[in-house]
Design a protein around this motif. Structure first.
Motif, short mmCIF file in Angstrom:
data_model
loop_
_atom_site.label_atom_id
_atom_site.label_comp_id
_atom_site.label_asym_id
_atom_site.label_seq_id
_atom_site.Cartn_x
_atom_site.Cartn_y
_atom_site.Cartn_z
N ASN A 173 65.02 80.14 58.32
CA ASN A 173 63.78 79.40 58.56
C ASN A 173 63.33 78.71 57.28
OD1 ASN A 173 61.47 78.47 59.78
ND2 ASN A 173 60.97 80.43 60.72
N LEU A 174 62.55 77.63 57.46
CA LEU A 174 61.98 76.95 56.31
C LEU A 174 60.65 77.58 55.95
CD1 LEU A 174 62.67 73.20 57.12
CD2 LEU A 174 63.66 74.52 55.27
N LEU A 175 60.43 77.81 54.66
CA LEU A 175 59.23 78.51 54.20
C LEU A 175 58.59 77.72 53.08
CD1 LEU A 175 58.68 82.25 53.56
CD2 LEU A 175 58.41 80.69 51.63
N ILE A 176 57.26 77.68 53.07
CA ILE A 176 56.53 77.14 51.94
C ILE A 176 55.65 78.23 51.35
CG2 ILE A 176 56.53 74.78 52.82
CD1 ILE A 176 53.63 75.16 53.59
N LEU A 177 55.42 78.14 50.06
CA LEU A 177 54.60 79.13 49.36
C LEU A 177 53.36 78.42 48.80
CD1 LEU A 177 54.12 81.93 48.05
CD2 LEU A 177 55.42 81.09 46.07
N ILE A 178 52.19 78.97 49.12
CA ILE A 178 50.93 78.49 48.57
C ILE A 178 50.43 79.56 47.61
CG2 ILE A 178 48.59 77.76 49.09
CD1 ILE A 178 49.53 76.94 51.85
N SER A 179 50.37 79.24 46.32
CA SER A 179 50.04 80.27 45.34
C SER A 179 48.85 79.88 44.49
CB SER A 179 51.24 80.55 44.43
OG SER A 179 51.43 79.46 43.54
N HIS A 180 48.22 80.91 43.87
CA HIS A 180 47.08 80.67 42.98
C HIS A 180 47.08 81.79 41.93
CE1 HIS A 180 43.01 79.94 41.54
NE2 HIS A 180 43.04 78.79 42.19
N PRO A 181 46.89 81.44 40.65
CA PRO A 181 46.90 82.47 39.61
C PRO A 181 45.65 83.35 39.68
CG PRO A 181 46.25 80.36 38.68
CD PRO A 181 46.64 80.09 40.09
N VAL A 182 45.76 84.56 39.10
CA VAL A 182 44.63 85.49 39.02
C VAL A 182 44.26 85.64 37.54
CG1 VAL A 182 43.80 87.82 39.49
CG2 VAL A 182 45.41 86.72 41.06
N TYR A 183 43.00 85.33 37.21
CA TYR A 183 42.48 85.48 35.86
C TYR A 183 41.25 86.39 35.92
CZ TYR A 183 45.39 81.58 34.28
OH TYR A 183 46.43 80.76 33.97
N ASP A 184 41.13 87.26 34.91
CA ASP A 184 39.94 88.11 34.88
C ASP A 184 38.78 87.35 34.23
OD1 ASP A 184 40.37 88.09 32.17
OD2 ASP A 184 41.16 90.14 32.07
N ASP A 185 37.65 88.04 34.03
CA ASP A 185 36.46 87.39 33.48
C ASP A 185 36.68 86.86 32.07
OD1 ASP A 185 35.18 87.96 35.80
OD2 ASP A 185 34.22 89.80 35.06
N GLN A 186 37.61 87.46 31.33
CA GLN A 186 37.88 87.02 29.96
C GLN A 186 38.93 85.90 29.92
OE1 GLN A 186 37.76 90.47 30.71
NE2 GLN A 186 35.60 90.32 30.08
N GLY A 187 39.39 85.48 31.10
CA GLY A 187 40.38 84.42 31.16
C GLY A 187 41.80 84.89 30.93
N THR A 188 42.02 86.20 31.03
CA THR A 188 43.35 86.76 30.82
C THR A 188 44.14 86.66 32.13
OG1 THR A 188 42.49 88.29 29.17
CG2 THR A 188 44.67 88.78 30.12
N TYR A 189 45.36 86.17 32.04
CA TYR A 189 46.21 86.02 33.23
C TYR A 189 46.65 87.40 33.71
CZ TYR A 189 50.16 84.67 36.16
OH TYR A 189 51.03 84.53 37.20
N LYS A 190 46.41 87.70 34.99
CA LYS A 190 46.71 89.01 35.56
C LYS A 190 47.83 88.97 36.59
CE LYS A 190 43.67 91.50 33.38
NZ LYS A 190 44.12 92.59 32.48
N GLY A 191 48.24 87.81 37.00
CA GLY A 191 49.27 87.74 38.02
C GLY A 191 49.04 86.55 38.93
N THR A 192 49.57 86.66 40.12
CA THR A 192 49.44 85.53 41.06
C THR A 192 49.25 86.05 42.48
OG1 THR A 192 50.43 83.46 41.75
CG2 THR A 192 51.90 85.31 41.56
N VAL A 193 48.67 85.20 43.29
CA VAL A 193 48.49 85.48 44.72
C VAL A 193 49.27 84.43 45.49
CG1 VAL A 193 46.85 85.53 46.64
CG2 VAL A 193 46.25 86.54 44.45
N GLY A 194 49.96 84.84 46.53
CA GLY A 194 50.74 83.89 47.31
C GLY A 194 50.62 84.12 48.79
N GLY A 195 50.69 83.03 49.53
CA GLY A 195 50.72 83.10 50.99
C GLY A 195 51.94 82.35 51.48
#
Length: 527
Positions: free
Chosen positions: A156-178
């Motif tokens: 099957n064909l798949l697309i990924l919609i992602s967005h980064p996760v940053y905490d209050d201090q602007g530190t990169y914590k990971g990513t979220v994807g659908g």
């Protein structure tokens, strides 16, 4: 015998000329009719496919924007802390069928939460480190993105919609994807699959590489059409319609619409051959229906030609007898012939003058004496093509129907002439005053800009409002103003702007002047 032969020859010549004219007119009309029908059907199919593609593209764009926003909101919830698997499950259920799965990873790509936990034969679960190129891209770039469709192991064909996760201090914590399976059970597939396609048309979505990612005919999904002529247009990221050669050298009426948020293009197309049968049937019906009328016209033309040729034949006989006998016959009938010759000459002279009169009248409105719509169309077209600066003042009489209903149409006509007379006072030598239609008038002002046009419009408006009209009391007018812009290439856009400004004057109280450009400024400031 000679005189009789000469008379019949003239009659036959005129009759044959009429017959030839009718036949040629019929042929030309038939050809023109077919050309018009062909053009009309072509335009209809192109417009239909373009509107369909545009609607599908809009619906898809809106859906994708909503999905992007949902993923962004999920990333914010995770960044706030105290996020759990239960919350992930609740979020997945709350979004219905938008995504086939959702997940969150840490900054190393290790899955923290996902829902649903089991998807077919998928072995990914919390604690799994994702190492595919898409996740590497998301972890490296640390920004929101929508992936190009790619083929997964399930086929099957798949697309990924992602967005980064940053905490209050602007530190990169990971990513979220659908993840969204384009041909899976989800909202996007329902949206694309439920579009109604008629008359052998087809619809598909192609990505920027030329790969078909959705098609109403599923066997064409994942086919690459990068070599097809339509890709030359699609690569320009534009929307529109045209005729294109597709697979198997089939020509299509094609409409296409670009999706900016995904770099995809929606295409809707109908085979050109679809209109061959309707065109042929329509042509046959029109010819069959027109045939009786053409026969009647032909018979009438022959009768009329005979009546025209008879006096001319008699005139020829009279002339011949005059030559042969050396004198004009002195019977009453022959005197009438002589008299009729004079009348024919006079008629010819009168017709010539009348044609000239009609030519003059063709440029004027019969009631007001202003230039008519035909001359207006010609004047504004010429100014637009030559980029001659000008302003347009369009106005009409407020509540003119009430004038007609209250005072009668004769007074209404007097009111129109009264307004036309006042309007002419504001026309300079190079300007144009026109009756556009009904109670609507237009003033074309050459070489002036908005400020001067407003001054003239206000003088015109106040002048009419402060003068007693044929109704016995003042009347008012509403006006709309616009000017030629650098981007204007057709009079239609200018007229539409002036009409919009006029309509705005009507809607906001009448007896006022509206500048089109200020409508947009007011709308922007109110927002």
């Amino acid at each position: 015998m000679m005189r009789k032969h000469n008379g019949m020859k003239l009659r036959y010549i005129i009759s044959m000329l009429v017959l030839l004219t009718i036949l040629l007119t019929t042929l030309v009309t038939g050809y023109s009719m077919k050309a018009v029908l062909n053009e009309t059907l072509t335009e209809n199919y192109l417009n239909k496919n373009y509107e369909y593609a545009k609607k599908t593209a809009l619906d898809t764009s809106v859906l994708i924007e909503e999905m992007k926003e949902n993923v962004e909101n999920l990333s914010k919830s995770i960044a706030d802390g105290n996020f759990t698997q239960e919350k992930m499950n609740q979020w997945y259920l709350a979004n219905g069928n938008s995504f086939n799965s959702i997940f969150s990873t840490d900054d190393q790509g290790v899955v923290l939460w996902m829902s649903p936990l089991k998807i077919g034969n998928n072995k990914v679960h919390p604690g799994t480190q994702l190492r595919d190129p898409l996740m590497n891209k998301a972890l490296e770039e640390r920004r929101p993105f929508i992936s190009s469709p790619y083929l997964v192991q399930s086929g099957n064909l798949l697309i990924l919609i992602s967005h980064p996760v940053y905490d209050d201090q602007g530190t990169y914590k990971g990513t979220v994807g659908g993840t969204v399976y384009i041909n899976g059970e989800n909202t996007m597939n329902s949206l694309l699959g439920n579009q109604v396609i008629l008359d052998n048309s087809s619809s598909f979505i192609v990505d920027h590489q030329g790969t078909i990612i959705f098609h109403t005919n599923k066997k064409d999904i994942n086919v690459n059409i990068a070599e097809y002529p339509i890709m030359d247009i699609i690569s320009k990221k534009e929307s529109g319609s045209a005729k294109f050669i597709g697979n198997e050298d089939i020509e299509y009426f094609t409409g296409y619409a670009y999706l900016e948020n995904t770099d995809w293009v929606v295409v809707s197309q109908t085979p050109v051959s679809i209109m061959e049968n309707p065109l042929e049937e329509l042509t046959k019906k029109v010819i069959i229906n027109s045939l009786p009328l053409l026969i009647i016209i032909l018979i009438a033309a022959l009768i009329i030609s005979s009546r025209i040729s008879t006096p001319l034949t008699k005139l020829a006989v009279f002339s011949r007898n005059a030559i042969v006998n050396g004198k004009v016959h002195e019977t009453n009938k022959q005197i009438q012939l002589k008299s009729s010759i004079s009348e024919v000459r006079q008629l010819y002279h009168d017709i010539q003058e009348h044609i000239q009169l009609l030519t003059d009248q063709n440029q004027k409105d019969g009631l007001t004496g202003l230039s008519n719509r035909r001359i207006f169309d010609s004047q504004i077209k010429d100014w637009v093509e030559t980029k001659t600066p000008f302003a347009v003042i369009m106005f009409d009489i407020d509540r003119f129907k009430l004038v007609n209903d209250t005072y009668g149409h004769l007074v209404g006509d007097d009111v129109l002439k009264y307004v036309a007379n006042i309007l002419q006072d504001y026309c300079r030598e190079d300007d144009g005053c026109f009756r556009y239609g009904g109670e609507e008038f237009i003033l074309l002002l050459k070489g002036i800009q908005t400020e001067e046009a407003v001054q003239i419009a206000e003088k015109l408006r106040t002048g009419i409002a402060n003068t007693i009209s044929p109704t016995g009391e003042p009347i008012t007018i509403s006006l709309g103003i616009t000017v030629l812009r650098d981007e204007d290439h057709h009079p239609k856009t200018i007229i539409e702007r002036a009409d919009t400004a006029l309509y705005h004057s009507k809607q906001t109280g009448r007896n006022r002047t509206t500048i089109y450009e200020q409508i947009n400024e007011k709308s922007a400031s109110s927002k």
